[in-house]
Design a protein around this motif. Sequence first.
Motif, PDB file in Angstrom:
ATOM      1  N   GLN A   1      -4.174   2.079  -7.046  1.00 17.14           N
ATOM      2  CA  GLN A   1      -3.681   0.757  -6.562  1.00 17.14           C
ATOM      3  C   GLN A   1      -3.760   0.772  -4.827  1.00 17.14           C
ATOM      4  OE1 GLN A   1      -0.218   0.028  -8.461  1.00 17.14           O
ATOM      5  NE2 GLN A   1      -0.742  -1.955  -9.034  1.00 17.14           N
ATOM      6  N   VAL A   2      -3.799   1.940  -4.483  1.00 16.88           N
ATOM      7  CA  VAL A   2      -3.527   2.273  -3.060  1.00 16.88           C
ATOM      8  C   VAL A   2      -4.943   2.164  -2.412  1.00 16.88           C
ATOM      9  CG1 VAL A   2      -2.881   3.655  -0.964  1.00 16.88           C
ATOM     10  CG2 VAL A   2      -1.310   2.988  -3.021  1.00 16.88           C
ATOM     11  N   THR A   3      -5.313   1.457  -1.425  1.00 13.77           N
ATOM     12  CA  THR A   3      -6.591   1.493  -0.872  1.00 13.77           C
ATOM     13  C   THR A   3      -6.711   1.693   0.600  1.00 13.77           C
ATOM     14  OG1 THR A   3      -6.658  -0.929  -0.510  1.00 13.77           O
ATOM     15  CG2 THR A   3      -7.610  -0.242  -2.445  1.00 13.77           C
ATOM     16  N   LEU A   4      -5.636   1.886   1.203  1.00 10.26           N
ATOM     17  CA  LEU A   4      -5.227   2.014   2.518  1.00 10.26           C
ATOM     18  C   LEU A   4      -4.769   3.652   2.944  1.00 10.26           C
ATOM     19  CD1 LEU A   4      -5.360   0.491   5.294  1.00 10.26           C
ATOM     20  CD2 LEU A   4      -2.933   0.172   4.990  1.00 10.26           C
ATOM     21  N   GLY A   5      -5.177   4.176   3.962  1.00  9.30           N
ATOM     22  CA  GLY A   5      -4.477   5.381   4.322  1.00  9.30           C
ATOM     23  C   GLY A   5      -5.027   6.716   3.918  1.00  9.30           C
TER      24      GLY A   5
ATOM     25  N   THR B   1      -3.825  -6.116  -0.720  1.00 10.48           N
ATOM     26  CA  THR B   1      -3.981  -5.038  -1.798  1.00 10.48           C
ATOM     27  C   THR B   1      -5.072  -4.186  -1.898  1.00 10.48           C
ATOM     28  OG1 THR B   1      -4.686  -6.295  -3.697  1.00 10.48           O
ATOM     29  CG2 THR B   1      -2.173  -5.945  -3.013  1.00 10.48           C
ATOM     30  N   ASN B   2      -6.375  -4.825  -1.202  1.00  9.80           N
ATOM     31  CA  ASN B   2      -7.389  -4.223  -1.294  1.00  9.80           C
ATOM     32  C   ASN B   2      -8.012  -3.658   0.182  1.00  9.80           C
ATOM     33  OD1 ASN B   2      -8.198  -4.790  -4.010  1.00  9.80           O
ATOM     34  ND2 ASN B   2      -8.638  -6.761  -3.434  1.00  9.80           N
ATOM     35  N   VAL B   3      -7.322  -3.869   1.085  1.00  4.14           N
ATOM     36  CA  VAL B   3      -7.742  -3.549   2.558  1.00  4.14           C
ATOM     37  C   VAL B   3      -7.783  -2.136   2.848  1.00  4.14           C
ATOM     38  CG1 VAL B   3      -5.226  -3.420   3.566  1.00  4.14           C
ATOM     39  CG2 VAL B   3      -7.169  -4.621   4.676  1.00  4.14           C
ATOM     40  N   GLY B   4      -8.557  -1.745   3.833  1.00  4.50           N
ATOM     41  CA  GLY B   4      -8.505  -0.432   4.302  1.00  4.50           C
ATOM     42  C   GLY B   4      -9.896   0.086   3.828  1.00  4.50           C
ATOM     43  N   SER B   5     -10.072   0.955   2.552  1.00  3.89           N
ATOM     44  CA  SER B   5     -11.393   1.466   2.449  1.00  3.89           C
ATOM     45  C   SER B   5     -12.001   0.421   1.463  1.00  3.89           C
ATOM     46  CB  SER B   5     -11.111   2.753   1.312  1.00  3.89           C
ATOM     47  OG  SER B   5     -10.423   2.381   0.252  1.00  3.89           O
TER      48      SER B   5
ATOM     49  N   SER C   1      -1.965   2.459   8.318  1.00  3.24           N
ATOM     50  CA  SER C   1      -3.285   2.218   8.869  1.00  3.24           C
ATOM     51  C   SER C   1      -4.567   2.712   8.212  1.00  3.24           C
ATOM     52  CB  SER C   1      -3.432   2.804  10.473  1.00  3.24           C
ATOM     53  OG  SER C   1      -3.311   4.159  10.161  1.00  3.24           O
ATOM     54  N   HIS C   2      -5.905   2.426   8.447  1.00  2.00           N
ATOM     55  CA  HIS C   2      -6.909   2.994   7.707  1.00  2.00           C
ATOM     56  C   HIS C   2      -7.233   4.327   8.003  1.00  2.00           C
ATOM     57  CE1 HIS C   2     -11.027   2.815   6.112  1.00  2.00           C
ATOM     58  NE2 HIS C   2     -11.674   2.544   7.176  1.00  2.00           N
TER      59      HIS C   2
ATOM     60  N   GLN D   1       0.703  -1.024  -0.133  1.00  2.00           N
ATOM     61  CA  GLN D   1      -0.017   0.087  -0.056  1.00  2.00           C
ATOM     62  C   GLN D   1       0.807   1.332   0.024  1.00  2.00           C
ATOM     63  OE1 GLN D   1      -3.194   0.433  -0.241  1.00  2.00           O
ATOM     64  NE2 GLN D   1      -4.064  -1.798   0.090  1.00  2.00           N
TER      65      GLN D   1
END
Lengths: 170, 352
Positions: free
Chosen positions: B218-222, B161-165, A110-111, A105
């Motif tokens: 590509q970025v789903t987190l943060g 790679t999909n985690v977070g939102s 973190s989220h 990522q």
Amino acid sequence: MKCDHCDKPAVVHEVLIQNGKKIEMHLCAEHATAKGYILPTVPVTQILQQFAAAGKSIKAQKASAKRCEACGLTFAEFRQTGRFGCAGCYDSFMPSVAAIIERAQSGAVSHRGRTPKRIEGQADRAAIRRQLIKEIEAAVAAEQYERAASLQGRLHQLGLVQKPPTEPLP
Amino acid sequence: MNMNPQGETLPNNDSDVVVSVRIRVARNLAGFPFTGRASDTQRQEVLQMVTRAPLGGAFPDGLAWVNMNQASLQERQLLVERHLVSKHFAESALPRALGLGHNEELGVMVNEEDHLRIQSILPGFRLNEAFALARSFDQALEETVDFAFHQRWGYLTACPTNVGSGIRLGAMLHLPALRYSGEIERVKRAAKDLHLAVRGYYGEGTDAIGNFYQVSNQVTLGASEEELLQHFRDEVIPKLVDYERTARQMLLEKNRPLIEDKVYRARATLKVARLLGAEEATKLLSTLRFGIATGLLHNLSVERVEQLLLQVQPAHLAQLDPFAAEEEMGRLSRANLVRRSLGDYTEGSPEI
Ligand SMILES: [Zn+2]
Ligand SMILES: [Zn+2]
């Protein structure tokens, strides 16, 4: 080649001209990110191969035999498919999970988005708080200030920051 | 509003470059292993929970559910051609279903790699609408089911790679000028630096047939959902659209005969061909699309070309003409369809 600021391998190599002088710069992923370089996103499979390549040490062998208590997936199996078996895997395979996610990522730790209205697992808030604080301390010690700030942000967002005792006015 | 030199108006929404947008939200139900690790009984339970969940006011009629295990090969292929399901989902043998709503602008895959893949696909650059539609289903479902969520990592997904939102924003872009001018590789590299994935017509591992490219984050987190949307909508896509438009202008200024030749040959071929393969038809129609967007072709709309682009795909063609399921008959049937649609069809007599 090593990073100019630590012992990790350098991934960014730059030759700069400053005041007519040639300056070489070599930075590891973390220090490059901290200096604002945008690193290309590494595909998950490649990250996992890096883990596999490191899999010769006893520590790594232990890690790959590690099994998720909730679904029975081993870390070695995860490495093969790049897919977790269940929600529990995210905790079962710490701290490798944190390293993998951060790399997949682009350094996010973190989220920061929406939180569902009803969240389960309020009980492990204390554990999460301890974990985040531990990582903040480690980040500060390694001078990864951006990372520390980001972790700090998550701590705030989760409402896990204890207010300092109010000092009596002089 | 874009005006081509003849004063004809093109439809809004930047459709000269942006073919369609897609929002995809990955979710998993709490308390079940992810699809790949679940038992068939658990997969069935997930199916039941999702398909029977009350959705409330936003979806008064619920969704129309397609049982993928009962769908024929042709039906599943049709769904792939409409980009409503992934190839992986179409070919899987697991218990799975597809929910459709809002005139097929919303599609919900159940038991893909994640329990839920909520997708909204809209023509043109209508990212806000697509985002709102996918979100409304996500929220409606969240009223009655618990999604797997982690205090630190956010919404949990099978792949990190999909985690977070769990949100992926995508746009199908038509980039012929960047391709012709040889700049596409440079753009692809730039996209990589912006943490974007650039894929082909049917997603991962497919070719950019007809110079159609799928671009996604590509970025789903943060970052929050709104931040992801804003970045993609206000920075990423406008930049790429701008590159393509500039490349088109340059080509027309410097190589006009070359472009005219390409476009008019494509039109001529489509008007006279008696046998057409799916890929050939896609490429030629893509060139027509380019011709309309650059003002070289009139009396033809982007919508008509879009419709043809769908109809010439094998499963869509077989639906219009059952005999076309066989490849040779398909080539014949496809050529007839295109000639008829472009207005030059006369039975048996060559018109040129
Ligand atoms: Zn370093
Ligand atoms: Zn697990």
